[in-house]
Design an enzyme around this catalytic site. Structure first.
Site, PDB file in Angstrom:
ATOM      1  N   SER A 169     -67.244  57.217  96.904  1.00 51.99           N
ATOM      2  CA  SER A 169     -66.589  56.158  96.143  1.00 51.99           C
ATOM      3  C   SER A 169     -65.608  55.429  97.062  1.00 51.99           C
ATOM      4  CB  SER A 169     -65.889  56.734  94.906  1.00 51.99           C
ATOM      5  OG  SER A 169     -65.369  55.703  94.094  1.00 51.99           O
ATOM      6  N   THR A 170     -64.327  55.423  96.740  1.00 56.85           N
ATOM      7  CA  THR A 170     -63.343  54.675  97.525  1.00 56.85           C
ATOM      8  C   THR A 170     -63.357  55.115  98.992  1.00 56.85           C
ATOM      9  OG1 THR A 170     -61.948  54.584  95.561  1.00 56.85           O
ATOM     10  CG2 THR A 170     -60.917  54.006  97.657  1.00 56.85           C
ATOM     11  N   HIS A 195     -70.208  54.207  94.426  1.00 60.31           N
ATOM     12  CA  HIS A 195     -69.696  53.425  93.299  1.00 60.31           C
ATOM     13  C   HIS A 195     -69.525  51.963  93.701  1.00 60.31           C
ATOM     14  CE1 HIS A 195     -67.796  57.352  91.571  1.00 60.31           C
ATOM     15  NE2 HIS A 195     -69.078  57.249  91.286  1.00 60.31           N
ATOM     16  N   MET A 289     -62.011  58.408  94.703  1.00 62.18           N
ATOM     17  CA  MET A 289     -61.052  58.760  93.665  1.00 62.18           C
ATOM     18  C   MET A 289     -61.771  59.397  92.489  1.00 62.18           C
ATOM     19  SD  MET A 289     -60.220  54.888  92.284  1.00 62.18           S
ATOM     20  CE  MET A 289     -59.521  55.354  90.709  1.00 62.18           C
ATOM     21  N   ASP A 292     -66.034  62.444  90.012  1.00 57.21           N
ATOM     22  CA  ASP A 292     -67.473  62.279  89.819  1.00 57.21           C
ATOM     23  C   ASP A 292     -68.251  63.003  90.912  1.00 57.21           C
ATOM     24  OD1 ASP A 292     -69.837  61.305  88.649  1.00 57.21           O
ATOM     25  OD2 ASP A 292     -69.855  59.554  89.966  1.00 57.21           O
TER      26      ASP A 292
END
Length: 349
Positions: A169-170, A195, A289, A292
């Site tokens: 993600s991030t 993401h 973050m 997930d």
């Protein structure tokens, strides 16, 4: 309670006012200052010492990417970009992430629902900046050409695993670039959930394919999953695996968001576990973050999957890998620049 400061940089006063209202709705944050262009922003940074910054890409005098390249080496603060959802906007945003931006937000369409969703996303991303690791920029901007010459290529007969499953993600766009730069054309079939919204994943896959020279593309529905191919989940679709006879195929769905995401890492991981292919797979969870992918990775590990997690020191945000590590889902926790080689080694077991 410590109140953290945000600098808002946008050439439109109405947009700055909207972002200010969102930020000041949370008592943990306050607006340190506003700026209408990068030159003003530079002065406001020196004056106020913000903890984070929101930045529009397109501004007069100097665009956001050029500003990032000049700013971050001197002031490595987390910068959240505001981007349009167009293909052009996606390309510019990916350049910003490569230049060191912390994360990005899609500009709202103007409906009450989109405005509220963007506000919520902004506050969540600001909260995640509290764990921002400035030192991780060293790994995010590592030279792909150097990484690709670290080890010799491996023949197809060496690999015994059939699947590599990766979630991020991030900070994940640059982390994935680093990991995949160690791969070769004989690797097991690789499925990735990063993401991202629509348009972004297609362009991201094309950029990686061009940079790394590997068969990397955005996943399509019901396509055969084959060795040597890296498939990236398309924005706004869950990516799962299905079996037909002896072969495996992708399945894209628009079922409800999972853990607040579509695509979701957990959805991919859990589909692999449900098909009982965990012992033929390697699972990896990178910077991001939230949590997930952590539960799905644990299910995979408990069913015989070998698992890898990125360590705290090299994560932009030590969220997803932290949760996975704390619940016992990670066999090997490693710095980012070692993960690609570790996956290659585990694929031969």
């Amino acid at each position: 309670m410590t109140v953290r400061k945000v600098l808002i940089v946008d050439d439109q006063k109405s947009v700055r006012s909207m972002i200010r209202k969102w930020i000041e709705s949370d008592p943990e944050w306050k607006v340190a200052a506003e700026a209408s262009n990068p030159f003003e922003a530079r002065d406001r940074i020196l004056e106020t010492g913000p903890d984070a910054m929101t930045l529009d890409v397109h501004m007069p005098g100097m665009d956001g990417i050029e500003f990032l390249k000049k700013l971050l080496p001197q002031y490595p603060l987390p910068v959240i970009m505001f981007s349009s959802l167009t293909t052009e906007g996606a390309g510019t945003t990916l350049e910003a992430l490569e230049a060191g931006a912390f994360d990005f937000l899609a500009k709202p369409s103007g409906t009450p629902e989109s405005l509220e969703e963007t506000k919520t996303d902004l506050l969540e991303k600001l909260k995640s900046t509290i764990g921002f690791n400035a030192q991780s920029n060293f790994f995010r901007n590592a030279s792909v050409s150097k990484l690709k010459t670290q080890t010799p290529q491996t023949s197809i007969s060496t690999y015994k695993k059939k699947f590599i499953l990766i979630g991020s993600s991030t900070g994940g766009t640059n982390a994935l670039r680093t990991v995949l730069s160690n791969f070769n054309e004989h690797m097991p079939a690789t499925l990735v959930v990063q993401h991202m919204p629509e348009n972004f994943t297609l362009l991201f896959a094309k950029r990686l394919r061009s940079e790394l020279g590997l068969e990397i593309r955005e996943a399509q529905n019901n396509e055969r999953i084959e060795a040597g191919t890296i498939l990236i989940a398309p924005g706004d679709f869950h990516l799962t695996i299905q079996k037909n006879g002896k072969d495996y195929f992708t399945k894209l769905t628009k079922t409800e968001k999972y853990n607040g995401h579509r695509p979701s890492v957990d959805v991919l991981f859990e589909s692999a576990e449900a098909l009982k292919i965990a012992d033929q797979s390697i699972g990896a969870i990178l910077t991001g973050m939230g949590g997930d992918g952590a539960k799905g990775l644990l299910k995979l590990k408990n069913s015989g999957c070998l698992t890898v997690g990125q360590n705290k020191e090299t994560c932009v945000v030590y969220g997803m890998p932290r949760v996975a590590f704390e619940i016992g889902a990670v066999n090997h926790q490693l710095p980012l620049d070692q993960i690609g080689e570790k996956i290659k080694a585990l694929a031969q077991l």
